[in-house]
Scaffold this motif. Structure first.
Motif, PDB file in Angstrom:
ATOM      1  N   PHE A 127      -5.208   0.850  -2.271  1.00  0.00           N
ATOM      2  CA  PHE A 127      -4.607   0.364  -1.618  1.00  0.00           C
ATOM      3  C   PHE A 127      -5.558   1.022   0.065  1.00  0.00           C
ATOM      4  CE2 PHE A 127      -0.989  -1.700  -3.536  1.00  0.00           C
ATOM      5  CZ  PHE A 127      -1.055  -0.700  -4.821  1.00  0.00           C
ATOM      6  N   LYS A 177      -6.208  -4.813  -1.293  1.00  0.00           N
ATOM      7  CA  LYS A 177      -5.595  -3.831  -2.405  1.00  0.00           C
ATOM      8  C   LYS A 177      -6.170  -3.842  -3.285  1.00  0.00           C
ATOM      9  CE  LYS A 177      -1.781  -7.126  -3.633  1.00  0.00           C
ATOM     10  NZ  LYS A 177      -0.760  -7.169  -3.876  1.00  0.00           N
ATOM     11  N   LEU A 179       0.083  -3.021   4.731  1.00  0.00           N
ATOM     12  CA  LEU A 179      -0.794  -2.998   3.382  1.00  0.00           C
ATOM     13  C   LEU A 179      -2.282  -4.536   4.039  1.00  0.00           C
ATOM     14  CD1 LEU A 179      -2.130  -2.643   0.703  1.00  0.00           C
ATOM     15  CD2 LEU A 179       0.124  -5.056   0.103  1.00  0.00           C
ATOM     16  N   GLN A 185       3.875   2.932  14.992  1.00  0.00           N
ATOM     17  CA  GLN A 185       4.810   1.852  14.007  1.00  0.00           C
ATOM     18  C   GLN A 185       4.514   2.103  12.107  1.00  0.00           C
ATOM     19  OE1 GLN A 185       3.676  -2.639  14.107  1.00  0.00           O
ATOM     20  NE2 GLN A 185       3.446  -2.024  16.157  1.00  0.00           N
ATOM     21  N   GLY A 186       5.416   1.436  11.683  1.00  0.00           N
ATOM     22  CA  GLY A 186       5.171   1.945  10.306  1.00  0.00           C
ATOM     23  C   GLY A 186       3.859   1.451   9.827  1.00  0.00           C
ATOM     24  N   LEU A 187       3.661   1.775   8.199  1.00  0.00           N
ATOM     25  CA  LEU A 187       2.466   0.767   7.708  1.00  0.00           C
ATOM     26  C   LEU A 187       2.107  -0.169   7.332  1.00  0.00           C
ATOM     27  CD1 LEU A 187       2.445   3.859   5.254  1.00  0.00           C
ATOM     28  CD2 LEU A 187       0.989   3.759   7.199  1.00  0.00           C
ATOM     29  N   PHE A 231      -4.762   4.176   6.138  1.00  0.00           N
ATOM     30  CA  PHE A 231      -4.796   5.867   5.351  1.00  0.00           C
ATOM     31  C   PHE A 231      -5.279   4.698   3.646  1.00  0.00           C
ATOM     32  CE2 PHE A 231      -2.843   8.598   7.394  1.00  0.00           C
ATOM     33  CZ  PHE A 231      -2.148   7.761   8.364  1.00  0.00           C
ATOM     34  N   PHE A 252      -1.432   9.008  -0.550  1.00  0.00           N
ATOM     35  CA  PHE A 252      -2.407   9.118   0.682  1.00  0.00           C
ATOM     36  C   PHE A 252      -3.577   9.790   0.672  1.00  0.00           C
ATOM     37  CE2 PHE A 252       0.136   5.167   2.473  1.00  0.00           C
ATOM     38  CZ  PHE A 252       1.415   5.432   1.947  1.00  0.00           C
ATOM     39  N   GLY A 253      -4.309   9.521   1.180  1.00  0.00           N
ATOM     40  CA  GLY A 253      -5.276  10.660   2.128  1.00  0.00           C
ATOM     41  C   GLY A 253      -4.630  10.952   3.781  1.00  0.00           C
ATOM     42  N   THR A 254      -5.324  11.802   4.725  1.00  0.00           N
ATOM     43  CA  THR A 254      -5.219  12.277   5.355  1.00  0.00           C
ATOM     44  C   THR A 254      -5.221  11.210   6.412  1.00  0.00           C
ATOM     45  OG1 THR A 254      -7.582  13.524   5.403  1.00  0.00           O
ATOM     46  CG2 THR A 254      -4.965  14.566   5.232  1.00  0.00           C
ATOM     47  N   TYR A 275      -3.746   1.062   3.499  1.00  0.00           N
ATOM     48  CA  TYR A 275      -2.254   0.308   5.115  1.00  0.00           C
ATOM     49  C   TYR A 275      -3.091   0.628   6.290  1.00  0.00           C
ATOM     50  CZ  TYR A 275       0.664   0.268   1.048  1.00  0.00           C
ATOM     51  OH  TYR A 275       1.499  -0.499   0.030  1.00  0.00           O
ATOM     52  N   GLN A 325      -2.211   1.200  10.468  1.00  0.00           N
ATOM     53  CA  GLN A 325      -0.325   1.861  11.159  1.00  0.00           C
ATOM     54  C   GLN A 325      -0.780   2.109  12.883  1.00  0.00           C
ATOM     55  OE1 GLN A 325       0.364   6.185  10.776  1.00  0.00           O
ATOM     56  NE2 GLN A 325       2.692   5.498  10.938  1.00  0.00           N
ATOM     57  N   LYS A 351       4.796   7.204  -6.833  1.00  0.00           N
ATOM     58  CA  LYS A 351       4.462   7.296  -5.714  1.00  0.00           C
ATOM     59  C   LYS A 351       3.513   7.302  -5.544  1.00  0.00           C
ATOM     60  CE  LYS A 351       2.853  12.072  -6.626  1.00  0.00           C
ATOM     61  NZ  LYS A 351       3.123  14.096  -6.223  1.00  0.00           N
ATOM     62  N   LEU A 352       3.241   7.006  -4.280  1.00  0.00           N
ATOM     63  CA  LEU A 352       1.413   6.354  -3.311  1.00  0.00           C
ATOM     64  C   LEU A 352       1.296   7.942  -3.329  1.00  0.00           C
ATOM     65  CD1 LEU A 352       2.322   3.081  -0.929  1.00  0.00           C
ATOM     66  CD2 LEU A 352      -0.381   3.783  -3.331  1.00  0.00           C
TER      67      LEU A 352
END
Lengths: 112, 115
Positions: B34, B49, B46, B42-44, B90, B105-107, B36, B38, B102-103
């Motif tokens: 995926f 994918k 999509l 704000q939030g993430l 991300f 994530f990268g940094t 995402y 941001q 769980k997902l």
């Protein structure tokens, strides 16, 4: 169709206090996950709830606890707050077994 | 366990120029991938994918990504960026045989568009 909602938007607490964050999942979603996003970092998985039970947990201490209600909404509780708990807390929801998680706008917690 | 490496923490790009956001992953099992986005404060959201099938997938806002299993990469591209693309991006993975997964994530890669 409302997406994932979280409250409050912002929160300021002092060390040692306790905090409760709330999440309402996207309509019809039954699985809720919580993530912590520290400044400049990617989100880190805290735990996931399904059928009102914690199903999986990340590397977070027991100070972090949660709950899921029969309507699928969820709470994240953090006790004995530390300065390092300052972060954006994100809630994500999905149908159990679905591949995609949908995120809320987050709650920014500042611990002084 | 899975891990994600985003090779660039910051990417400055001139407006209307192309951009590539790089992502490599490590996993001993099959994964879904995926991206995402941001936006500030704000939030993430999509972006796109990859689950199966064609390795080239298209997402929102003109972004596309290519899954390369041999190179364990999932780089995302856009041929012409706009000021509105300024955001943190991300890359994330999840096991394909997930149940309560769980997902990971990268940094993140901060994309800055230069007017």
């Amino acid at each position: 169709d409302a997406g994932v909602t979280q409250s409050p938007t912002h929160l300021i607490k002092t060390r040692g206090q306790q905090v409760t964050l709330r999440c309402s999942p996207k309509s019809g979603h039954d699985t809720v996950s919580w993530y912590q996003q520290a400044l400049g970092q990617g989100p880190q998985f805290i735990f996931q709830y399904y059928e009102e039970e914690e199903r999986q947990r990340g590397n977070f201490p027991d100070r972090f606890s949660g709950h899921q209600f029969p309507n699928y909404s969820s709470e994240l509780n953090v006790n004995a707050l530390l300065l390092g708990d300052s972060a954006l807390y994100l809630c994500a929801s999905r149908f159990q077994g679905a591949d995609t998680q949908y995120f809320g706008p987050g709650t920014r917690l500042t611990v002084l | 366990a899975q891990s994600v490496t985003q090779l660039d923490s910051q990417v400055p790009v001139f407006e209307e120029a192309p951009v590539e956001l790089r992502c490599n992953y490590s996993s001993s099992v099959s994964v879904y991938l995926f991206w995402y986005v941001q936006y500030p404060n704000q939030g993430l959201q999509l972006l796109l994918k990859y689950l199966s099938g064609s390795t080239l997938v298209k997402g929102i806002n003109g972004f596309e990504a290519e899954f390369n299993k041999s190179q364990t990469s999932f780089h995302s591209r856009k041929p012409s960026v706009h000021i509105s693309d300024t955001a943190e991006y991300f890359c994330a993975v999840i096991r394909t045989n997930f149940g309560n997964e769980k997902l990971t994530f990268g940094t993140g890669t901060r994309l800055t568009i230069i007017p």
